[in-house]
Design an enzyme around this catalytic site. Sequence first.
Site, PDB file in Angstrom:
ATOM      1  N   HIS A 295       0.862  -1.196   0.000  1.00  0.00           N
ATOM      2  CA  HIS A 295       0.000   0.000   0.000  1.00  0.00           C
ATOM      3  C   HIS A 295       0.894   1.240   0.000  1.00  0.00           C
ATOM      4  O   HIS A 295       1.962   1.255   0.619  1.00  0.00           O
ATOM      5  CB  HIS A 295      -0.912  -0.005   1.229  1.00  0.00           C
ATOM      6  CG  HIS A 295      -1.996   1.029   1.152  1.00  0.00           C
ATOM      7  ND1 HIS A 295      -1.774   2.348   1.461  1.00  0.00           N
ATOM      8  CD2 HIS A 295      -3.292   0.948   0.761  1.00  0.00           C
ATOM      9  CE1 HIS A 295      -2.904   3.033   1.274  1.00  0.00           C
ATOM     10  NE2 HIS A 295      -3.840   2.204   0.856  1.00  0.00           N
TER      11      HIS A 295
ATOM     12  N   GLU B 162      -3.496   2.260  -7.361  1.00  0.00           N
ATOM     13  CA  GLU B 162      -3.993   3.308  -6.474  1.00  0.00           C
ATOM     14  C   GLU B 162      -3.115   4.550  -6.633  1.00  0.00           C
ATOM     15  O   GLU B 162      -2.051   4.643  -6.004  1.00  0.00           O
ATOM     16  CB  GLU B 162      -3.941   2.844  -5.020  1.00  0.00           C
ATOM     17  CG  GLU B 162      -4.843   1.676  -4.707  1.00  0.00           C
ATOM     18  CD  GLU B 162      -5.234   1.698  -3.231  1.00  0.00           C
ATOM     19  OE1 GLU B 162      -6.368   2.090  -2.941  1.00  0.00           O
ATOM     20  OE2 GLU B 162      -4.407   1.355  -2.386  1.00  0.00           O
TER      21      GLU B 162
HETATM   22  C1  PEP Z   1      -7.174   3.465   0.350  1.00  0.00           C
HETATM   23  O1  PEP Z   1      -7.058   3.800   1.513  1.00  0.00           O
HETATM   24  O2  PEP Z   1      -6.422   2.611  -0.169  1.00  0.00           O
HETATM   25  C2  PEP Z   1      -8.226   4.104  -0.413  1.00  0.00           C
HETATM   26  C3  PEP Z   1      -8.408   3.764  -1.659  1.00  0.00           C
HETATM   27  O3  PEP Z   1      -8.938   5.013   0.276  1.00  0.00           O
HETATM   28  P1  PEP Z   1     -10.062   6.002  -0.355  1.00  0.00           P
HETATM   29  O4  PEP Z   1     -11.100   5.150  -1.024  1.00  0.00           O
HETATM   30  O5  PEP Z   1     -10.594   6.719   0.834  1.00  0.00           O
HETATM   31  O6  PEP Z   1      -9.394   6.901  -1.326  1.00  0.00           O
END
Ligand code: PEP
Length: 304
Positions: free
Chosen positions: A137, A207
């Site tokens: 992450h 992400e």
């Molecule tokens: C995350 O914490 O990996 C995440 C995607 O959070 P959010 O949906 O709040 O952006």
Amino acid sequence: MRLRGWCKIQGYWDAYRGGTHRPEGVLRLGLHRGSKPASISEFRSVFVNFVVGINGTGEEVTKLVTTLNDGKVTSPDAVEVVVSPPFVFLPLVKSSLRSDFHVAAQNCWVKKGGAYTGEISAEMLVNLDIPWVILGHSERRALLGESNEFVGDKVAYAVSKGLKVIACVGETLEQRESGATTEVVSAQTKAIADRISDWTNVVVAYEPVWAIGTGKVATPAQAQEVHSELRKWLQKNVSAEVAESTRIIYGGSVNGANSKELAAQPDVDGFLVGGASLKTRPCDDLVNSVDLPEFVDIINAATV
Ligand code: PEP
């Protein structure tokens, strides 16, 4: 989202510390492509990741699990839900969660367990029958200095122990603005590809760091572009088969409102949803008006 077969939903809780946009605890749910039934020529895969404040208490975790358990979501035959709480709540969630949802840990140690005080080994997760683990992450990469190589080693070790891995990649705003997005996510993916040969149990989570918890979601076109690049990278550097079968999910400010459009992108196979898991929306049924948890909409976006 490309329809490739059938999907599974996966969700998990995550403990956040110090973020202004998020409470201390988060619940993430992921929804993603599963194996393809012979009778279905294509399938959709979505990975939804919900964030829910749990304030660190068992009562709040129990309340969240109850909400999840009551959620009217797509058939478990079509969707797999995995919930990832902080380590300390894994046994509680595992024992109280509906049986068609699964659990994931948020991290595990890079090699065989031993004298690594404070860490949790892959072997321990296996021993507790925790099938999934999230690795790499961006918060761990940025705050705990986890390099691409270290994350690659972790993925390889977890996979070797039989765990299913959600491997996160993503660029910072600065990297995006300098045009380095593809280079960054490719390097992160390469560090994994260099260390594993079997991708069956790996889901890649794209992400973008600038979208996580900011309310600034990537546009469907931006998400599609990176997912497509990642798939091309896999095709060129691993195999066409791995490129086709590996689920690539999107995370970063996904909510009930934007999930459908994102899910419609051919290479978006699911979501990681943080903050939206805390939210509710008014029920369409004005007579029996109750607020509905937003995760239901996000999970069900997988089936549109
Ligand atoms: C995350 O914490 O990996 C995440 C995607 O959070 P959010 O949906 O709040 O952006």
